[in-house]
Design an enzyme around this catalytic site. Structure first.
Site, PDB file in Angstrom:
ATOM      1  N   HIS A 130      38.294  17.392 -21.470  1.00 19.64           N
ATOM      2  CA  HIS A 130      37.237  16.400 -21.661  1.00 19.64           C
ATOM      3  C   HIS A 130      37.197  15.429 -20.479  1.00 19.64           C
ATOM      4  O   HIS A 130      36.120  15.123 -19.948  1.00 19.64           O
ATOM      5  CB  HIS A 130      37.482  15.640 -22.965  1.00 19.64           C
ATOM      6  CG  HIS A 130      36.590  14.464 -23.178  1.00 19.64           C
ATOM      7  ND1 HIS A 130      35.476  14.483 -23.996  1.00 19.64           N
ATOM      8  CD2 HIS A 130      36.657  13.195 -22.690  1.00 19.64           C
ATOM      9  CE1 HIS A 130      34.896  13.305 -23.984  1.00 19.64           C
ATOM     10  NE2 HIS A 130      35.593  12.500 -23.197  1.00 19.64           N
ATOM     11  N   GLU A 131      38.361  14.952 -20.060  1.00 16.12           N
ATOM     12  CA  GLU A 131      38.404  13.996 -18.948  1.00 16.12           C
ATOM     13  C   GLU A 131      37.970  14.654 -17.642  1.00 16.12           C
ATOM     14  O   GLU A 131      37.287  14.039 -16.819  1.00 16.12           O
ATOM     15  CB  GLU A 131      39.809  13.408 -18.812  1.00 16.12           C
ATOM     16  CG  GLU A 131      40.277  12.606 -20.024  1.00 16.12           C
ATOM     17  CD  GLU A 131      39.289  11.526 -20.439  1.00 16.12           C
ATOM     18  OE1 GLU A 131      38.561  11.006 -19.562  1.00 16.12           O
ATOM     19  OE2 GLU A 131      39.243  11.191 -21.634  1.00 16.12           O
ATOM     20  N   HIS A 134      34.287  14.708 -17.397  1.00 17.45           N
ATOM     21  CA  HIS A 134      33.762  13.446 -16.871  1.00 17.45           C
ATOM     22  C   HIS A 134      33.826  13.426 -15.344  1.00 17.45           C
ATOM     23  O   HIS A 134      32.899  12.949 -14.674  1.00 17.45           O
ATOM     24  CB  HIS A 134      34.567  12.267 -17.419  1.00 17.45           C
ATOM     25  CG  HIS A 134      34.160  11.823 -18.786  1.00 17.45           C
ATOM     26  ND1 HIS A 134      32.857  11.549 -19.129  1.00 17.45           N
ATOM     27  CD2 HIS A 134      34.904  11.576 -19.906  1.00 17.45           C
ATOM     28  CE1 HIS A 134      32.801  11.158 -20.395  1.00 17.45           C
ATOM     29  NE2 HIS A 134      34.026  11.176 -20.884  1.00 17.45           N
ATOM     30  N   GLU A 203      29.652  10.955 -23.434  1.00 19.03           N
ATOM     31  CA  GLU A 203      30.761  11.447 -24.255  1.00 19.03           C
ATOM     32  C   GLU A 203      30.400  12.782 -24.906  1.00 19.03           C
ATOM     33  O   GLU A 203      31.216  13.714 -24.942  1.00 19.03           O
ATOM     34  CB  GLU A 203      31.118  10.413 -25.334  1.00 19.03           C
ATOM     35  CG  GLU A 203      31.835   9.180 -24.806  1.00 19.03           C
ATOM     36  CD  GLU A 203      33.106   9.514 -24.060  1.00 19.03           C
ATOM     37  OE1 GLU A 203      33.914  10.329 -24.558  1.00 19.03           O
ATOM     38  OE2 GLU A 203      33.290   8.973 -22.953  1.00 19.03           O
TER      39      GLU A 203
END
Length: 290
Positions: A130-131, A134, A203
């Site tokens: 997930h990071e 980003h 997100e």
């Protein structure tokens, strides 16, 4: 939500900042606001990652100091086609994580000690994916710039409240004394709404792309479930002292969080998990978390 809408919201945020400058001091205020916005964004571009990492006392770790975390990030970065980011650990009991950096070549990912204790290796992989999403989407820069402009709008709004009505010269205050009060009341609210809309959309996109990077949406869904419960039970003192950075974390680190509405930096957790479950079904992975 997509990049187009994010770009539109960023343009709206910048336009709001310039409009506040114009309302306070007309043409001169517009020019000053533009110069200030450019200077702040330039400073943020080059220094935001160091500021955020320092704010949370993050320490960089290598493969010898944190072999499990470092190995997970290295494999996922390779899957995502990204340069290996710097890896940090934050000494905080609250399980959480964030990414920072102006671009993929200058990126960093950070996990708290609470996260490393609570999650399985598969769940850590889901969070780090997930990071890295980003990072690949350059959300770290987008959200930092958004927070900077929102803070500047708040600063200008305070200035408008105290000084906006001090002059009746239309060149200095185009809408008269009432403008100062209106700007002070409405501008920060409008800026917050735009900031939160951008944060929530990024997100959702990072959840989707992160699930693709690690290949198992349910790893991330399971992690989010545990992180949400942990964040509700354990205080993050660094985030409470610096609430403007809350949007950087994978789950909202602040206590007293509201429902999924206008004034929240993160989507409702049930919504995020449900999307990941549907994604797992589409990939033929329906079943238990792991």
């Amino acid at each position: 939500m997509g990049y187009a809408r994010t770009a539109l919201l960023l343009a709206a945020m910048t336009g709001l900042f310039l409009a506040v400058g114009w309302l306070i001091a007309g043409q001169q205020g517009l020019v000053i606001a533009f110069v200030v916005a450019a200077a702040m964004n330039a400073f943020t571009y080059w220094n935001a990652d160091r500021m955020v990492l320092s704010m949370y006392g993050a320490r960089e770790v290598g493969p010898n100091e944190a072999p499990r975390l470092h190995g997970i990030v290295a494999r996922l970065a390779d899957n995502a086609g990204l340069p290996m980011p710097r890896v940090y650990i934050v000494d905080s009991a609250q399980p959480n994580a964030f990414a920072t950096g102006r671009n993929p070549d200058h990126a960093a990912v950070a996990a708290t000690t609470g996260l490393l204790r609570l999650l399985s290796e598969e769940e850590i992989a889901g969070v780090m994916a997930h990071e890295l999403a980003h990072v690949r989407n350059r959300d770290t820069l987008t959200m930092t710039v958004t927070a900077t402009i929102a803070g500047a709008i708040g600063m200008l709004a305070n200035f408008a409240f105290f000084f906006g009505g001090s002059s009746n010269d239309e060149r200095n205050n185009p809408l008269g004394p009432i403008a100062g009060i209106l700007v002070a009341l409405l501008a920060p609210v409008a800026a917050a709404l735009v900031q939160f809309a951008i944060s929530r959309s990024r997100e959702y996109e990072a959840d989707r792309m992160g699930a693709e990077i690690c290949g198992r949406p349910l790893w991330l869904a399971s992690a989010l479930n545990k992180l949400s419960q942990g964040a509700e039970a354990i205080e993050n003192r660094g985030a409470e002292a610096n609430p403007a950075t809350a949007h950087l974390f994978i789950v909202n680190p602040l206590h007293g969080r509201a429902m999924d509405g206008l004034f929240t930096t993160h989507p409702r957790m049930e919504n995020r998990i449900e999307r990941l479950r549907r994604m797992a079904v589409e990939m033929g992975q329906a079943g238990p978390w792991n």
